[in-house]
Write an enzyme that holds these catalytic residues in place. Sequence first.
Site, PDB file in Angstrom:
ATOM      1  N   CYS A 143     -15.950 -21.837  26.600  1.00  0.00           N
ATOM      2  CA  CYS A 143     -15.066 -22.842  26.051  1.00  0.00           C
ATOM      3  C   CYS A 143     -15.688 -23.668  24.930  1.00  0.00           C
ATOM      4  CB  CYS A 143     -14.713 -23.761  27.188  1.00  0.00           C
ATOM      5  SG  CYS A 143     -14.032 -25.299  26.708  1.00  0.00           S
ATOM      6  N   ASP A 187       6.627 -29.082  20.842  1.00  0.00           N
ATOM      7  CA  ASP A 187       5.390 -29.799  21.179  1.00  0.00           C
ATOM      8  C   ASP A 187       4.251 -28.812  21.422  1.00  0.00           C
ATOM      9  OD1 ASP A 187       6.757 -32.248  21.109  1.00  0.00           O
ATOM     10  OD2 ASP A 187       7.429 -31.995  23.173  1.00  0.00           O
ATOM     11  N   ASP A 219      -7.126 -22.836  12.266  1.00  0.00           N
ATOM     12  CA  ASP A 219      -7.363 -24.144  12.871  1.00  0.00           C
ATOM     13  C   ASP A 219      -8.842 -24.510  13.011  1.00  0.00           C
ATOM     14  OD1 ASP A 219      -8.224 -22.605  14.997  1.00  0.00           O
ATOM     15  OD2 ASP A 219      -6.618 -23.206  16.356  1.00  0.00           O
ATOM     16  N   GLY A 237     -13.177 -12.093  18.941  1.00  0.00           N
ATOM     17  CA  GLY A 237     -13.063 -10.724  19.409  1.00  0.00           C
ATOM     18  C   GLY A 237     -13.076 -10.689  20.930  1.00  0.00           C
ATOM     19  N   THR A 250     -14.699 -16.325  23.807  1.00  0.00           N
ATOM     20  CA  THR A 250     -13.594 -17.281  23.881  1.00  0.00           C
ATOM     21  C   THR A 250     -12.281 -16.553  24.139  1.00  0.00           C
ATOM     22  OG1 THR A 250     -14.727 -18.712  22.349  1.00  0.00           O
ATOM     23  CG2 THR A 250     -12.366 -19.031  22.575  1.00  0.00           C
ATOM     24  N   HIS A 307      -7.646 -21.349  23.636  1.00  0.00           N
ATOM     25  CA  HIS A 307      -7.908 -22.778  23.536  1.00  0.00           C
ATOM     26  C   HIS A 307      -6.594 -23.529  23.329  1.00  0.00           C
ATOM     27  CE1 HIS A 307      -8.948 -21.718  19.096  1.00  0.00           C
ATOM     28  NE2 HIS A 307      -7.684 -22.063  19.146  1.00  0.00           N
ATOM     29  N   GLY A 352       1.785 -32.434  15.250  1.00  0.00           N
ATOM     30  CA  GLY A 352       1.289 -31.249  14.553  1.00  0.00           C
ATOM     31  C   GLY A 352       0.676 -30.243  15.513  1.00  0.00           C
ATOM     32  N   ASP A 381      -0.733 -27.455  20.912  1.00  0.00           N
ATOM     33  CA  ASP A 381      -0.636 -26.026  20.624  1.00  0.00           C
ATOM     34  C   ASP A 381      -1.676 -25.249  21.419  1.00  0.00           C
ATOM     35  OD1 ASP A 381       1.335 -26.826  18.984  1.00  0.00           O
ATOM     36  OD2 ASP A 381       0.448 -26.148  17.112  1.00  0.00           O
ATOM     37  N   HIS A 427      -4.243 -22.927  32.928  1.00  0.00           N
ATOM     38  CA  HIS A 427      -5.413 -23.754  32.612  1.00  0.00           C
ATOM     39  C   HIS A 427      -5.254 -24.393  31.229  1.00  0.00           C
ATOM     40  CE1 HIS A 427      -9.831 -24.660  32.379  1.00  0.00           C
ATOM     41  NE2 HIS A 427      -9.549 -24.568  31.092  1.00  0.00           N
ATOM     42  N   GLU A 428      -4.875 -23.587  30.252  1.00  0.00           N
ATOM     43  CA  GLU A 428      -4.755 -24.098  28.883  1.00  0.00           C
ATOM     44  C   GLU A 428      -3.678 -25.171  28.780  1.00  0.00           C
ATOM     45  OE1 GLU A 428      -6.879 -23.603  26.587  1.00  0.00           O
ATOM     46  OE2 GLU A 428      -7.927 -22.123  27.807  1.00  0.00           O
TER      47      GLU A 428
HETATM   48 ZN    ZN Z   1      -6.613 -21.830  17.582  1.00  0.00          ZN
HETATM   49 ZN    ZN Z   2     -10.513 -25.318  29.344  1.00  0.00          ZN
END
Ligand code: ZN
Ligand code: ZN
Length: 492
Positions: free
Chosen positions: A102, A167, A179, A185, A189, A192, A199, A203, A227-228
């Site tokens: 993370c 939202d 971002d 890949g 990660t 996220h 804005g 997301d 989780h996200e």
């Molecule tokens: Zn992103």
């Molecule tokens: Zn997390």
Amino acid sequence: MPIMLLSCLCILVLVLPGPCFTAPAFIPEGERSPSTEPQIDLKLATEYLQQYYNLKKEPFGRRKRSWPSFTSKVKDMQIFFGLNTSGVLDSETLEVMRSPRCGVPDVEDYSQNQGTRWNKNIITYSIGRYTRDLPRSTVDSLVESALSVWARASSLTFVRSYTRNADIMVEFVTYEHGDLYPFDGPRGTLAHAFGPGEGIGGDTHFDDAEHWTTGQQGFNLYLVAAHEFGHALGLKHSRNPESLMYPTYNSPRPVNLLSREDVANVNALYGPNRSRPNYLSRYGWSAQHNPWLSGPQFPRLMQNKCAADLTFDAVSTLGDATFFFRETYLWIKHNKQYDIKEGPITNFMPKIETNIDAAFWVPRRSTAYLIHESMFWTVKGSLVKGKPRPLSHFGFPAWVQDVDAAVHIVKTGRTLFFIHDIYWSYNENRRIMDIGYPKYISEDFPGLNTTISAAVHKEGFIYFFVGPQVYKYDYTQKHIVGVEKANTWLGC
Ligand code: ZN
Ligand code: ZN
């Protein structure tokens, strides 16, 4: 990107369950230690600590000076994961560092369980780019299920929108995706999410280089998404391995994704789900410690939705949910979920302190119109926009000072306004009243010869709420095809 958003970025860590962990067990501890490839391990650890533990990047040749800080960062990381706090890159520590993980600086954030929050209880979401790993309908339902994990535990309602200004924008993307947090890949990660805000806030991005699945193989999308979405609601990582918000995840938990801590944390931000007291008491929820429950905006007395003569002032779809207005109270029923959110309208739409006489939803604008006497509010996504505007905007003559019911029919692009025994037809495409109106309701809707309380269009039928009853009306055949009690729509 505003700097405050950077701190909200979180990325899920996954430790692969099963075979990945059992295999190394055959290798003696000492032989898979960092000493085999010390340079690689040091590089890995340095990058890891820079990215996740805020280790300062030092210019070349100055590494020696930074060493004490390096060791203390290793310790921070070991503390977070409950490892032996040696400050040494032992095999256990490297094992965690090698796991996909993370982007949030864990130590900085974990002490502060409550992050920023949405200043509303209806959150819209929209799915932009899909993955090809799963059918779209599967992604839709997994995303919805992952959100409902939080909806069941809190006062929040999630409403799907089909615009790009929802939202929570859900996107499957790879590598650089606009971002500042490029994906990496396969593995590493996985996803996220940005904390609540305008804005990019809220997301949620999934690394489409991963293999997304519904089961135990690859990465379970439902679990990662749940989780996200916790981050998208403002929750930080937890050190408690039982929590969904723990940055590493071992295996899909069958029933309750949320730990008691997860529930407490989301309740601290948004208040509990008052329509499911059993769920909360199971987690030992105490109303005394929650300002949301004791505050004036949460009266203890709920309206009895199952009262025999219950009537509604206005009923409208809004995204995937149906809103039922009665006086200054509101019930929200998600079309695909069984639980119903309820409370004073101001809980959900702080600007609206009055009752709502009529409401309608225009899907292609993702906009609802809420009418009170001679004024109307515009609700876009889940936000009440600006100030109320006068009804004359629709082209009504000045003597029209209130509306009993309104309904938008997508197929014809018309909104019908019902007032006593007459109705108007408004062309939403051309934004003008149709010529020849008003007309008598009883002439064009045989069988309806009384004042209409509320109307809503669903699956090709208009449902007319008349007192405590609702008539299912076939608009093309022009007759009533069914009658039931209005509050059966609320599960009574
Ligand atoms: Zn992103
Ligand atoms: Zn997390």
